[in-house]
Enzyme design. Structure first.
Site, mmCIF file in Angstrom:
data_model
loop_
_atom_site.group_PDB
_atom_site.id
_atom_site.type_symbol
_atom_site.label_atom_id
_atom_site.label_comp_id
_atom_site.label_asym_id
_atom_site.label_seq_id
_atom_site.Cartn_x
_atom_site.Cartn_y
_atom_site.Cartn_z
ATOM 1 N N ASP A 40 0.828 -1.208 0.000
ATOM 2 C CA ASP A 40 0.000 0.000 0.000
ATOM 3 C C ASP A 40 0.867 1.265 0.000
ATOM 4 O O ASP A 40 2.011 1.244 0.463
ATOM 5 C CB ASP A 40 -0.932 -0.023 1.230
ATOM 6 C CG ASP A 40 -2.113 0.914 1.065
ATOM 7 O OD1 ASP A 40 -2.404 1.329 -0.076
ATOM 8 O OD2 ASP A 40 -2.753 1.240 2.089
ATOM 9 N N HIS A 57 2.820 3.601 -8.842
ATOM 10 C CA HIS A 57 2.631 2.185 -9.196
ATOM 11 C C HIS A 57 3.841 1.642 -9.963
ATOM 12 O O HIS A 57 4.242 0.499 -9.787
ATOM 13 C CB HIS A 57 1.362 2.006 -10.038
ATOM 14 C CG HIS A 57 0.105 2.374 -9.301
ATOM 15 N ND1 HIS A 57 -0.138 1.973 -8.002
ATOM 16 C CD2 HIS A 57 -0.980 3.106 -9.670
ATOM 17 C CE1 HIS A 57 -1.317 2.439 -7.619
ATOM 18 N NE2 HIS A 57 -1.843 3.141 -8.603
ATOM 19 N N LEU A 151 11.629 -19.489 -4.555
ATOM 20 C CA LEU A 151 10.446 -18.811 -4.014
ATOM 21 C C LEU A 151 9.245 -18.925 -4.953
ATOM 22 O O LEU A 151 9.397 -18.772 -6.166
ATOM 23 C CB LEU A 151 10.772 -17.321 -3.841
ATOM 24 C CG LEU A 151 9.605 -16.417 -3.452
ATOM 25 C CD1 LEU A 151 9.293 -16.547 -1.963
ATOM 26 C CD2 LEU A 151 9.885 -14.950 -3.785
HETATM 27 C C1 IPE Z 1 -5.426 -2.763 -0.607
HETATM 28 O O1 IPE Z 1 -5.098 -1.431 -0.718
HETATM 29 C C2 IPE Z 1 -5.340 -3.436 -1.941
HETATM 30 C C3 IPE Z 1 -3.992 -3.553 -2.510
HETATM 31 C C4 IPE Z 1 -2.879 -3.204 -1.940
HETATM 32 C C5 IPE Z 1 -3.943 -4.151 -3.817
HETATM 33 P P1 IPE Z 1 -6.218 -0.306 -0.913
HETATM 34 O O2 IPE Z 1 -5.494 0.983 -0.978
HETATM 35 O O3 IPE Z 1 -7.100 -0.649 -2.060
HETATM 36 O O4 IPE Z 1 -7.065 -0.453 0.437
HETATM 37 P P2 IPE Z 1 -7.981 0.584 1.207
HETATM 38 O O5 IPE Z 1 -8.949 1.151 0.210
HETATM 39 O O6 IPE Z 1 -7.085 1.644 1.769
HETATM 40 O O7 IPE Z 1 -8.634 -0.218 2.284
HETATM 41 C C1 IPE Z 2 -1.351 0.296 -3.503
HETATM 42 O O1 IPE Z 2 -1.151 1.662 -3.436
HETATM 43 C C2 IPE Z 2 -1.512 -0.212 -4.899
HETATM 44 C C3 IPE Z 2 -2.885 -0.649 -5.239
HETATM 45 C C4 IPE Z 2 -3.891 -0.712 -4.416
HETATM 46 C C5 IPE Z 2 -3.124 -1.031 -6.614
HETATM 47 P P1 IPE Z 2 -2.359 2.686 -3.460
HETATM 48 O O2 IPE Z 2 -2.656 3.033 -4.877
HETATM 49 O O3 IPE Z 2 -3.515 2.164 -2.693
HETATM 50 O O4 IPE Z 2 -1.726 3.938 -2.735
HETATM 51 P P2 IPE Z 2 -2.446 4.903 -1.696
HETATM 52 O O5 IPE Z 2 -2.985 4.052 -0.588
HETATM 53 O O6 IPE Z 2 -3.518 5.610 -2.449
HETATM 54 O O7 IPE Z 2 -1.358 5.806 -1.245
HETATM 55 MG MG MG Z 3 -4.080 2.335 -0.759
#
Ligand code: IPE
Ligand code: IPE
Ligand code: MG
Length: 258
Positions: A40, A57, A151
Site C-alpha cells: 500500500d 505504481h 520462491l
Molecule cells: C489494498 O489497498 C489493496 C492492494 C494493496 C492491492 P487499498 O489501498 O485498495 O485499500 P484501502 O482502500 O485503503 O482499504
Molecule cells: C497500492 O497503493 C496499490 C494498489 C492498491 C493497486 P495505493 O494506490 O492504494 O496507494 P495509496 O494508498 O492511495 O497511497
Molecule cells: Mg491504498
C-alpha cells in the site's frame, strides 16, 4: 571454547554467525515459510513528490522485483503480494488502465531475472475480468517459470477474500452434490481456496492498519506488522527488519506458553 559450552553448541553458534553474515539477519533468526504483503501507499508516495499516482505504481513494481529477490535469497517459500483487489475497479479509469498494463511492463523487464533466480510466479484471483493482453502476459509468466524451485511469488490480482471464500463454498457444494465430498476438515477445505497455505507473517506498508479483504481465512493466526514505510520505499533492509520483528513474537495458536 567458552567454559560450559559443548562442541555442538560451538558449532551451532559458528553456523549462526555465518548465517548472519551471509543473510544480513541477526543470528538464529527463523525465516517465515509463507509471507504476505499488502503493498500500500503507491499513490501517496507519488503525490508527495508531485507525480501522478501511476508513477507510484511504476516504482512499486520495481519494489516487487527487489523484495521478491530478497525473499528468495532469505529462503521464504511463498510470498503473496496484494497487487489489485476486487474493490480496486472503483478507481478512475486511467489508473485502472495503467494497473492493467503494469504486469506486461513488469514481466518484460524482469522475467529473465526471475528465471535466473529460480523464482516461480503464480497468481491468486480471477483473471477473466482483465483485458486479454493482461491475462496473456500473466499466464505466460506462470508457464515460463513453472519448473522453478525457489520462491513462489504469488501475485494476488483481482483478488478478494470474500469472493475467494464464496467460490470455494460453491465448488465444495458441487463436490458434495456429486458425491465426491462430505464433511471436510479445515485443511481439506483450504484446498478449495486460491491460496491453501496459512500465512505466517503479514506486512502492510504505508501506515494503514486494516486487512482490506485480503486472505481472511489464511490470516487466522498470522503475525501482523504494519509499517509506515510506503511500498515504493520498502527495501531489502525493511524486509529483514520485519522478519526480525516476527522472531520476537510469541505464537501461541490458542495454547499457553511452553
Ligand atoms: C489494498 O489497498 C489493496 C492492494 C494493496 C492491492 P487499498 O489501498 O485498495 O485499500 P484501502 O482502500 O485503503 O482499504
Ligand atoms: C497500492 O497503493 C496499490 C494498489 C492498491 C493497486 P495505493 O494506490 O492504494 O496507494 P495509496 O494508498 O492511495 O497511497
Ligand atoms: Mg491504498
Amino acid at each position: 571454547m567458552p567454559a560450559g559450552q559443548t562442541m555442538q553448541e560451538r558449532t551451532d553458534s559458528m553456523s549462526e554467525q555465518k548465517q548472519s553474515q551471509t543473510t544480513g539477519l541477526p543470528a538464529g533468526i527463523q525465516v517465515p515459510d509463507t509471507m504476505a504483503i499488502i503493498m500500500d501507499g503507491n499513490g501517496r508516495w507519488a503525490k508527495k513528490r508531485g507525480l501522478p499516482r501511476t508513477a507510484g505504481h511504476k516504482k512499486g513494481a520495481d519494489t516487487i522485483h527487489t523484495i521478491g529477490l530478497e525473499a528468495n535469497r532469505l529462503g521464504v517459500k511463498k510470498l503473496i503480494l496484494y497487487a489489485f483487489s476486487t474493490e480496486n475497479w472503483k478507481r478512475p479509469e486511467d489508473e485502472v488502465g495503467y494497473l492493467c498494463k503494469l504486469p506486461g511492463l513488469f514481466f518484460d523487464r524482469y522475467i529473465r531475472d526471475l528465471m535466473n533466480n529460480n523464482i516461480r510466479v503464480t497468481f491468486a484471483g480471477e483473471l477473466g475480468r482483465f483485458p486479454d493482453s493482461t491475462q496473456k502476459v500473466i499466464r505466460r509468466a506462470v508457464e515460463q517459470t513453472e519448473d522453478n524451485t525457489g520462491l513462489e511469488l504469488c501475485i494476488a490480482i483481482n483478488y478478494g477474500a470474500r469472493r475467494e471464500l464464496l467460490l470455494a463454498a460453491q465448488k465444495y457444494a458441487e463436490d458434495v452434490r456429486n458425491g465426491r465430498e462430505n464433511n471436510v476438515t479445515e485443511e481439506e477445505f483450504s484446498k478449495y481456496l486460491f491460496v491453501p497455505e496459512e500465512v505466517d507473517l503479514l506486512i502492510r506498508t504505508s501506515g494503514e492498519e486494516r486487512i482490506s479483504n485480503f486472505l481472511l481465512w489464511q490470516l487466522a493466526y498470522s503475525e501482523l506488522i504494519f509499517t509506515p514505510t510506503a511500498w515504493p520505499d520498502f527495501d531489502e533492509s525493511s524486509l529483514r527488519e520485519c522478519i526480525t520483528e516476527y522472531n520476537h513474537r510469541e505464537r501461541r495458536f490458542g495454547g499457553v506458553k511452553a
